[in-house]
Design a protein around this motif. Sequence first.
Motif, mmCIF file in Angstrom:
data_model
loop_
_atom_site.group_PDB
_atom_site.id
_atom_site.type_symbol
_atom_site.label_atom_id
_atom_site.label_comp_id
_atom_site.label_asym_id
_atom_site.label_seq_id
_atom_site.Cartn_x
_atom_site.Cartn_y
_atom_site.Cartn_z
ATOM 1 N N GLU A 12 5.131 -3.262 -5.052
ATOM 2 C CA GLU A 12 6.689 -2.919 -4.901
ATOM 3 C C GLU A 12 7.874 -2.125 -4.703
ATOM 4 O O GLU A 12 8.940 -2.485 -4.365
ATOM 5 C CB GLU A 12 7.086 -3.361 -6.614
ATOM 6 C CG GLU A 12 6.870 -4.488 -7.310
ATOM 7 C CD GLU A 12 5.578 -4.841 -8.126
ATOM 8 O OE1 GLU A 12 4.335 -3.743 -8.536
ATOM 9 O OE2 GLU A 12 4.834 -5.577 -8.305
ATOM 10 N N SER A 64 10.958 0.591 1.707
ATOM 11 C CA SER A 64 11.156 0.324 2.834
ATOM 12 C C SER A 64 12.241 -0.661 3.587
ATOM 13 O O SER A 64 12.594 -0.817 4.746
ATOM 14 C CB SER A 64 9.316 0.279 3.577
ATOM 15 O OG SER A 64 8.934 -0.882 3.041
ATOM 16 N N HIS A 65 11.876 -1.609 2.883
ATOM 17 C CA HIS A 65 13.195 -2.531 3.277
ATOM 18 C C HIS A 65 15.248 -1.435 2.924
ATOM 19 O O HIS A 65 15.669 -2.424 3.835
ATOM 20 C CB HIS A 65 13.196 -3.863 2.504
ATOM 21 C CG HIS A 65 14.046 -4.987 3.036
ATOM 22 N ND1 HIS A 65 13.356 -5.897 3.729
ATOM 23 C CD2 HIS A 65 15.320 -5.212 2.328
ATOM 24 C CE1 HIS A 65 14.843 -7.030 3.891
ATOM 25 N NE2 HIS A 65 15.698 -6.144 3.633
ATOM 26 N N VAL A 92 13.585 -10.003 -1.605
ATOM 27 C CA VAL A 92 11.863 -8.499 -1.055
ATOM 28 C C VAL A 92 10.877 -8.268 -1.959
ATOM 29 O O VAL A 92 10.195 -7.708 -2.041
ATOM 30 C CB VAL A 92 12.890 -7.264 -0.157
ATOM 31 C CG1 VAL A 92 12.052 -5.874 -0.330
ATOM 32 C CG2 VAL A 92 14.018 -7.543 0.323
ATOM 33 N N GLU A 106 7.071 0.308 -2.741
ATOM 34 C CA GLU A 106 7.119 0.388 -1.235
ATOM 35 C C GLU A 106 7.694 -0.640 -0.564
ATOM 36 O O GLU A 106 8.634 0.071 0.676
ATOM 37 C CB GLU A 106 5.348 0.635 -1.346
ATOM 38 C CG GLU A 106 5.588 0.510 0.828
ATOM 39 C CD GLU A 106 5.804 1.944 1.486
ATOM 40 O OE1 GLU A 106 5.691 2.970 0.328
ATOM 41 O OE2 GLU A 106 6.259 2.063 2.341
ATOM 42 N N ARG A 107 7.485 -2.277 -0.677
ATOM 43 C CA ARG A 107 8.664 -3.107 -0.660
ATOM 44 C C ARG A 107 9.874 -3.089 -0.964
ATOM 45 O O ARG A 107 10.715 -3.201 0.350
ATOM 46 C CB ARG A 107 8.472 -4.330 -1.006
ATOM 47 C CG ARG A 107 6.824 -4.971 -0.389
ATOM 48 C CD ARG A 107 7.047 -6.608 -1.059
ATOM 49 N NE ARG A 107 6.831 -6.626 -2.420
ATOM 50 C CZ ARG A 107 5.336 -7.434 -3.039
ATOM 51 N NH1 ARG A 107 4.804 -6.601 -2.723
ATOM 52 N NH2 ARG A 107 5.767 -7.213 -4.366
#
Length: 287
Positions: free
Chosen positions: A57, A63-64, A176, A59-60
Amino acid sequence: MVAFPTETVYGLGANALDERAIERIFAAKGRPATSPLIVHCASIEVARGLAKVWSAEAERLASHFWPGPLTLVVPKQDVIPGRVTAGLPTVGLRVPRHPVALALLAAAGVPIAAPSANRFMGLSPTQSAHVLPSLADMILEGGPSDVGIESTVVSLAGPPTLLRPGMIPLDELERVLGSPLASAAVPPEDGAHASPGLHPQHYSPVTPLSLGQTPATGRGVWLRISRDGLASEQIQMPTEPAHYAQRLYEVLHRLDHQGWDWIAVESPPATGEWDGIRDRLERARHN
Ligand code: TXA
Ligand code: MG
């Protein structure tokens, strides 16, 4: 200790790995030791290295939304002094997107702990001129902050939880993330706060601010959103939330120096895109 621009508000920064530098921030702000600081990182790689657990989570979301106005609360590595996190086992991390903030982080070569560059409970600065010169050794000029209110804070230390709304829409965060976000309860009065932004009063101008109504006595000024019947001593605020947020603290800083008895603010629409703004106004109100 350097005041520096970010896209949200100006921060008061020092080396996040140096306990004595952190002490100076708390002393300058008059901030209680129970309020943890956000650690600003030059990159997602630096942030990962400061987290004890970096989930899928995290990382998501990182990175977004990074670089950008999102703070992620994650379990911390021991290298982060407990002083930074008010003794909590977690740390708030953020990669800002303002070019001056990124240049400062690159030049410093260390993560920078920074609260907003104002005295505790006061209005956050969105321009260098809002920063009290006595607060910092140096103030970096970066023009007006383009988001205008503080970052959205999401905790990933347990089930993903929204600790402080900002200008990132909730539905975008959840999309996301791939799951719904829980919403934080108001913390107890003592001990380290899960999120000091949840103090019922915070972000206030000195002039009493009332929300949704104009006081019956005294001379004041009214911040309007709707356009009907705008009179003198009323200020037309932008009707679009991103523009409203961008201007809010600047308008409040300016009015705060004009000697009004009150500032009244029209209640923003009850829709999600106004959540961050409504949150700050609720905390700024004196009524
Ligand atoms: O936009 C911003 O977030 C600005 C700029 C300078 O980055 N900073 C800012 O910092 O608003 P400050 O100190 O005024 O607010 C810190 C917020 C708190 O409200 C809290 O939600 C969160 O950061 N926070 C930091 N560390 C935390 C932790 N370990 N656990 C929970 N919340 C934390
Ligand atoms: Mg603050």
